[in-house]
Design a protein around this motif. Sequence first.
Motif, PDB file in Angstrom:
ATOM      1  N   ALA A  38      10.454   2.881   3.014  1.00  0.00           N
ATOM      2  CA  ALA A  38       9.286   1.881   3.109  1.00  0.00           C
ATOM      3  C   ALA A  38       9.265   0.799   4.875  1.00  0.00           C
ATOM      4  O   ALA A  38      10.658   1.713   5.311  1.00  0.00           O
ATOM      5  N   LEU A  39       8.026   0.725   5.271  1.00  0.00           N
ATOM      6  CA  LEU A  39       8.300  -0.016   6.267  1.00  0.00           C
ATOM      7  C   LEU A  39       7.534  -1.262   5.860  1.00  0.00           C
ATOM      8  O   LEU A  39       6.516  -1.750   4.770  1.00  0.00           O
ATOM      9  N   ILE A  40       8.312  -2.940   6.273  1.00  0.00           N
ATOM     10  CA  ILE A  40       7.133  -4.011   6.234  1.00  0.00           C
ATOM     11  C   ILE A  40       7.079  -4.402   7.365  1.00  0.00           C
ATOM     12  O   ILE A  40       7.878  -4.444   7.762  1.00  0.00           O
ATOM     13  N   ASP A  41       5.703  -4.401   7.512  1.00  0.00           N
ATOM     14  CA  ASP A  41       5.472  -5.069   8.513  1.00  0.00           C
ATOM     15  C   ASP A  41       5.713  -6.800   8.345  1.00  0.00           C
ATOM     16  O   ASP A  41       6.266  -7.289   7.849  1.00  0.00           O
ATOM     17  N   LEU A  42       4.598  -7.433   9.612  1.00  0.00           N
ATOM     18  CA  LEU A  42       5.471  -8.246  10.469  1.00  0.00           C
ATOM     19  C   LEU A  42       4.263  -9.620   9.390  1.00  0.00           C
ATOM     20  O   LEU A  42       5.473 -11.219   9.182  1.00  0.00           O
ATOM     21  N   ASN A  43       3.677  -8.788   8.701  1.00  0.00           N
ATOM     22  CA  ASN A  43       3.279 -10.107   7.547  1.00  0.00           C
ATOM     23  C   ASN A  43       3.810  -9.931   6.474  1.00  0.00           C
ATOM     24  O   ASN A  43       3.083 -10.606   5.265  1.00  0.00           O
ATOM     25  N   GLY A  44       4.381  -9.503   6.073  1.00  0.00           N
ATOM     26  CA  GLY A  44       5.867  -8.954   4.960  1.00  0.00           C
ATOM     27  C   GLY A  44       4.533  -8.159   3.632  1.00  0.00           C
ATOM     28  O   GLY A  44       5.375  -8.196   2.728  1.00  0.00           O
ATOM     29  N   SER A  45       4.105  -7.102   4.533  1.00  0.00           N
ATOM     30  CA  SER A  45       3.488  -5.848   4.003  1.00  0.00           C
ATOM     31  C   SER A  45       4.771  -5.117   3.401  1.00  0.00           C
ATOM     32  O   SER A  45       4.909  -4.661   4.289  1.00  0.00           O
ATOM     33  N   LEU A  46       4.414  -4.635   2.064  1.00  0.00           N
ATOM     34  CA  LEU A  46       5.018  -3.345   1.799  1.00  0.00           C
ATOM     35  C   LEU A  46       4.502  -2.148   2.806  1.00  0.00           C
ATOM     36  O   LEU A  46       3.260  -1.451   1.528  1.00  0.00           O
ATOM     37  N   LEU A  47       4.626  -0.791   3.074  1.00  0.00           N
ATOM     38  CA  LEU A  47       4.156   0.144   2.840  1.00  0.00           C
ATOM     39  C   LEU A  47       4.867   1.068   2.494  1.00  0.00           C
ATOM     40  O   LEU A  47       5.807   1.098   3.739  1.00  0.00           O
ATOM     41  N   ARG A  48       5.107   1.773   1.087  1.00  0.00           N
ATOM     42  CA  ARG A  48       5.845   2.617   0.194  1.00  0.00           C
ATOM     43  C   ARG A  48       5.025   4.159   1.367  1.00  0.00           C
ATOM     44  O   ARG A  48       3.715   4.683   1.127  1.00  0.00           O
ATOM     45  N   CYS A  49       5.889   4.599   2.288  1.00  0.00           N
ATOM     46  CA  CYS A  49       5.844   6.185   2.982  1.00  0.00           C
ATOM     47  C   CYS A  49       6.597   7.286   2.420  1.00  0.00           C
ATOM     48  O   CYS A  49       7.456   7.332   2.241  1.00  0.00           O
ATOM     49  N   ALA A  85       0.872  -1.279   0.267  1.00  0.00           N
ATOM     50  CA  ALA A  85      -0.104   0.112   0.049  1.00  0.00           C
ATOM     51  C   ALA A  85       0.572   1.195   0.257  1.00  0.00           C
ATOM     52  O   ALA A  85       2.201   1.084   0.655  1.00  0.00           O
ATOM     53  N   CYS A  86       0.025   2.533  -0.512  1.00  0.00           N
ATOM     54  CA  CYS A  86       1.068   3.980  -0.656  1.00  0.00           C
ATOM     55  C   CYS A  86       0.169   4.588   0.150  1.00  0.00           C
ATOM     56  O   CYS A  86      -1.164   4.532   0.844  1.00  0.00           O
ATOM     57  N   VAL A  87       1.014   5.628   1.770  1.00  0.00           N
ATOM     58  CA  VAL A  87       0.614   6.233   2.719  1.00  0.00           C
ATOM     59  C   VAL A  87       1.320   7.347   2.065  1.00  0.00           C
ATOM     60  O   VAL A  87       2.885   7.299   1.782  1.00  0.00           O
ATOM     61  N   ARG A  88       1.079   8.384   1.806  1.00  0.00           N
ATOM     62  CA  ARG A  88       1.171   9.311   1.486  1.00  0.00           C
ATOM     63  C   ARG A  88       0.615  10.518   2.452  1.00  0.00           C
ATOM     64  O   ARG A  88      -0.172  10.483   3.070  1.00  0.00           O
ATOM     65  N   VAL A  89       1.728  11.092   2.905  1.00  0.00           N
ATOM     66  CA  VAL A  89       1.850  12.025   4.994  1.00  0.00           C
ATOM     67  C   VAL A  89       2.211  13.434   3.959  1.00  0.00           C
ATOM     68  O   VAL A  89       3.359  13.544   2.882  1.00  0.00           O
ATOM     69  N   ASP A  90       1.827  15.276   4.476  1.00  0.00           N
ATOM     70  CA  ASP A  90       2.406  15.495   4.887  1.00  0.00           C
ATOM     71  C   ASP A  90       3.589  16.028   5.510  1.00  0.00           C
ATOM     72  O   ASP A  90       4.819  16.615   5.357  1.00  0.00           O
ATOM     73  N   ASP A  91       3.943  15.048   6.082  1.00  0.00           N
ATOM     74  CA  ASP A  91       5.387  15.113   7.428  1.00  0.00           C
ATOM     75  C   ASP A  91       5.825  13.591   7.067  1.00  0.00           C
ATOM     76  O   ASP A  91       5.613  12.843   7.720  1.00  0.00           O
TER      77      ASP A  91
END
Length: 122
Positions: free
Chosen positions: A104-115, A61-67
């Motif tokens: 990038a965050l790879i969570d404990l389930n192996g899912s990639l979060l592109r911040c 998933a992509c996580v789009r943030v201002d900070d």
Amino acid sequence: MDRITANLPASSTNDTAAFYERLGFVVAFKDDGWLIVKRGSLELEFFAHPELEPRTSWFSACVRVDDLDGLYAAFQSAGLPSDCASVPRLTPPVIEDHGMRIFALIDLNGSLLRCIDNQFKA
């Protein structure tokens, strides 16, 4: 505006809830088959997937943030490794060739979060 929309797998909703709470999320809903966690305007939903193999997961998933720096600092407080082999892991922010700033965050389930920094305009 910060935003996230994702439905990701969880091998255990209990373990996934605990992992994301370490990252500053709060559990908004949880039962045996579904989990919703929130951190401000960011929201992640997880479906139960007991057979999930974290090292071969292709979910993201992509996580789009201002900070972006603030989010990275908050996630760093969980003490995750940053090497390229660990699951879970947190990589530091970089500027990619096309100018997008990301970590990038790879969570404990192996899912990639592109911040991704909202400052980048494609």
